[in-house]
Scaffold this active site. Structure first.
Site, short mmCIF file in Angstrom:
data_model
loop_
_atom_site.label_atom_id
_atom_site.label_comp_id
_atom_site.label_asym_id
_atom_site.label_seq_id
_atom_site.Cartn_x
_atom_site.Cartn_y
_atom_site.Cartn_z
N HIS A 1 -1.02 -74.98 -40.50
CA HIS A 1 -0.21 -74.58 -39.34
C HIS A 1 0.69 -75.83 -38.91
O HIS A 1 1.17 -75.92 -37.93
CB HIS A 1 -1.46 -74.34 -38.30
CG HIS A 1 -2.25 -73.22 -38.63
ND1 HIS A 1 -1.88 -71.90 -38.38
CD2 HIS A 1 -3.40 -73.13 -39.12
CE1 HIS A 1 -2.53 -71.12 -38.67
NE2 HIS A 1 -3.84 -71.85 -39.27
N LYS B 1 2.30 -68.52 -43.67
CA LYS B 1 2.63 -68.90 -42.36
C LYS B 1 4.11 -69.22 -41.71
O LYS B 1 4.90 -68.31 -41.93
CB LYS B 1 1.55 -70.02 -41.72
CG LYS B 1 0.20 -69.52 -41.86
CD LYS B 1 -1.06 -70.23 -41.68
CE LYS B 1 -2.42 -69.48 -41.77
NZ LYS B 1 -2.75 -68.94 -42.91
N SER C 1 -6.58 -74.59 -36.67
CA SER C 1 -5.96 -73.39 -36.80
C SER C 1 -6.27 -72.72 -35.28
O SER C 1 -5.55 -71.82 -34.67
CB SER C 1 -6.68 -72.47 -37.86
OG SER C 1 -7.71 -72.35 -37.95
C1 LIG Z 1 -5.99 -74.01 -41.54
C2 LIG Z 1 -6.11 -72.81 -42.67
N1 LIG Z 1 -6.19 -72.92 -43.88
C3 LIG Z 1 -6.29 -72.12 -44.61
C4 LIG Z 1 -6.07 -70.77 -44.20
C5 LIG Z 1 -6.02 -69.58 -45.30
O1 LIG Z 1 -4.53 -69.52 -45.87
P1 LIG Z 1 -4.21 -68.13 -46.38
O2 LIG Z 1 -4.14 -67.13 -45.18
O3 LIG Z 1 -3.02 -68.27 -47.01
O4 LIG Z 1 -5.42 -67.62 -47.23
C6 LIG Z 1 -5.75 -70.42 -43.23
C7 LIG Z 1 -5.20 -69.17 -42.72
O5 LIG Z 1 -5.95 -68.27 -41.95
C8 LIG Z 1 -6.10 -71.64 -42.18
O6 LIG Z 1 -5.59 -71.52 -40.74
#
Ligand SMILES: Cc1ncc(COP(=O)(O)O)c(C=O)c1O
Length: 383
Positions: free
Chosen positions: A208, A239, A180
């Site tokens: 992502h 996203k 991320s």
């Molecule tokens: C790799 C990854 N997993 C999980 C999440 C968490 O997702 P959410 O924003 O839907 O809680 C994010 C988001 O920030 C992320 O970048």
């Protein structure tokens, strides 16, 4: 000052001194390539809305129709009375999209990751986690109370050694597919092979990658044809799908177990039906409108060429070092009309504070060139 306010003051001062205090900045516009923030109009490179679906007419219309039909709140967890036909429709739609036997929704990616891991492994088990995995996976590992083995980033040899050397009842490997904060892509084929060689299960986080990678936009597993060899594929609705929530694509048995055991699923009020309907419309767009992904990749390639880096995905980090350097770079870009955020510890390791540019299909070529030009003028580059 109350005792706890004094604690807060002390900790806030410490964060400020180290350049690590965070501040909220409300938008006064929909999410999109251009946003209104604090009276300014800025070109937005901070959002994970990779396909520009968050405010798109089809997604809004689907949400509005479901809002009319089901109302806003769901009143309870899905196991009590919060379950609706909209949730089941979306799960069926996502299962078809992911070519999975079953899909289960969660209220967020954070909830999915902190719920799934403890539901599957515990004391006596081992979970193997990439050093740059997202915080929600890190927290899921911790909550599981399994032994946590953190392997060096994307190092499959080290992972294989750890899998061979660690005695445990169950072994579960977990990795982001697109990281991320770095935007690089996991060596997934090799990870799958290591898991198969050592009898380990594999969970991937496609937050992502969904909507960005793969011929149909279903992520890295689709792109590499590995859907059938990864036990749990977690994706977010928040996203590229432009909404809120998350899901896991897995087997029927695993989904059934999670319904009974994943604590964020059991103990939290269900997602609003309007969000489910919005996500269904977004998946239809991702699959049915490949031009969206083509536009995103046109922008990715243009930005990568301008920065003279490889075009791997929609996330471009510019690593600057100390927090103040990243904050200062973000300030200078903002003066040029570009909104990009300084990403600092603990989101990224100490000494690697950075700007994180996110490209979107909704950016025009002019927006991309504006960012490149602003970077040049502000003298912002790696190192
Ligand atoms: C790799 C990854 N997993 C999980 C999440 C968490 O997702 P959410 O924003 O839907 O809680 C994010 C988001 O920030 C992320 O970048």
């Amino acid at each position: 000052m109350s005792v706890v306010s004094a604690w807060a003051r002390e900790d806030l001062d410490a964060l400020s001194t180290r350049g690590l205090r965070r501040y909220l900045e409300p938008l006064d516009s929909p999410q999109g390539p251009v946003v209104q923030v604090g009276g300014e109009t800025l070109v937005n490179f901070a959002s994970n809305d990779y396909l520009g679906l968050a405010a798109s007419p089809s997604v809004r219309a689907a949400a509005a129709a479901a809002l009319e039909r089901y109302g806003m709140g769901t009143g309870a967890s899905r196991l009590v009375v919060g379950d609706t036909t909209a949730h089941h429709r979306l799960e069926a739609r996502l299962a078809a999209f992911e070519r999975a036997e079953a899909v289960l929704l969660f209220n967020s990616g954070y909830a999915a990751n902190t719920g799934i891991l403890p539901a599957l492994v515990g004391p006596g088990d081992a979970v193997f986690s990439d050093a740059l995995n997202h915080a929600s996976l890190v927290d899921g590992c911790r909550l599981s109370r399994a032994r946590v083995v953190v392997y060096p980033h994307a190092d499959v040899e080290a992972l294989s050694r750890a899998l061979a050397d660690t005695p445990a009842r169950r072994k579960l490997v977990v990795t982001d597919t697109v990281f991320s904060m770095d935007g690089d892509v996991a060596p997934l084929r090799e990870i799958v092979e290591a898991c198969e060689a050592h009898g380990a299960a594999l969970m991937v986080d496609e937050a992502h990658a969904t909507g960005v990678l793969g011929a149909r936009g279903a992520g890295l597993c689709e792109e590499l044809g590995l859907e059938g060899r990864v036990d749990l594929r977690m994706g977010t609705l928040s996203k590229a799908l432009g909404g809120m929530g998350a899901y896991v694509a897995t087997s029927r048995g695993v989904a059934d177990l999670l319904v009974s055991r994943a604590r964020p699923f059991v103990f939290s009020t269900a997602l609003p039906a309007a969000l489910c309907a919005a996500a269904e419309a977004a998946v239809d767009r991702v699959e049915g409108d490949p031009e969206l992904r083509e536009r995103l990749w046109r922008n990715i390639r243009r930005f990568a060429a301008g920065l003279r880096v490889e075009a791997r995905g929609a996330i471009f980090p510019i690593i600057l070092g100390e927090p103040e350097r990243a904050l200062d770079a973000a300030r200078r870009l903002r003066e040029a009309g570009v909104l990009v955020k300084a990403i600092r510890p603990p989101t990224v390791p100490e000494g690697t504070s950075r700007l994180r540019f996110c490209l979107s299909a909704a950016h025009t070529v002019g927006h991309v060139d504006l960012a490149l030009d602003a970077l040049r003028r502000a003298g912002v580059h790696h190192g």
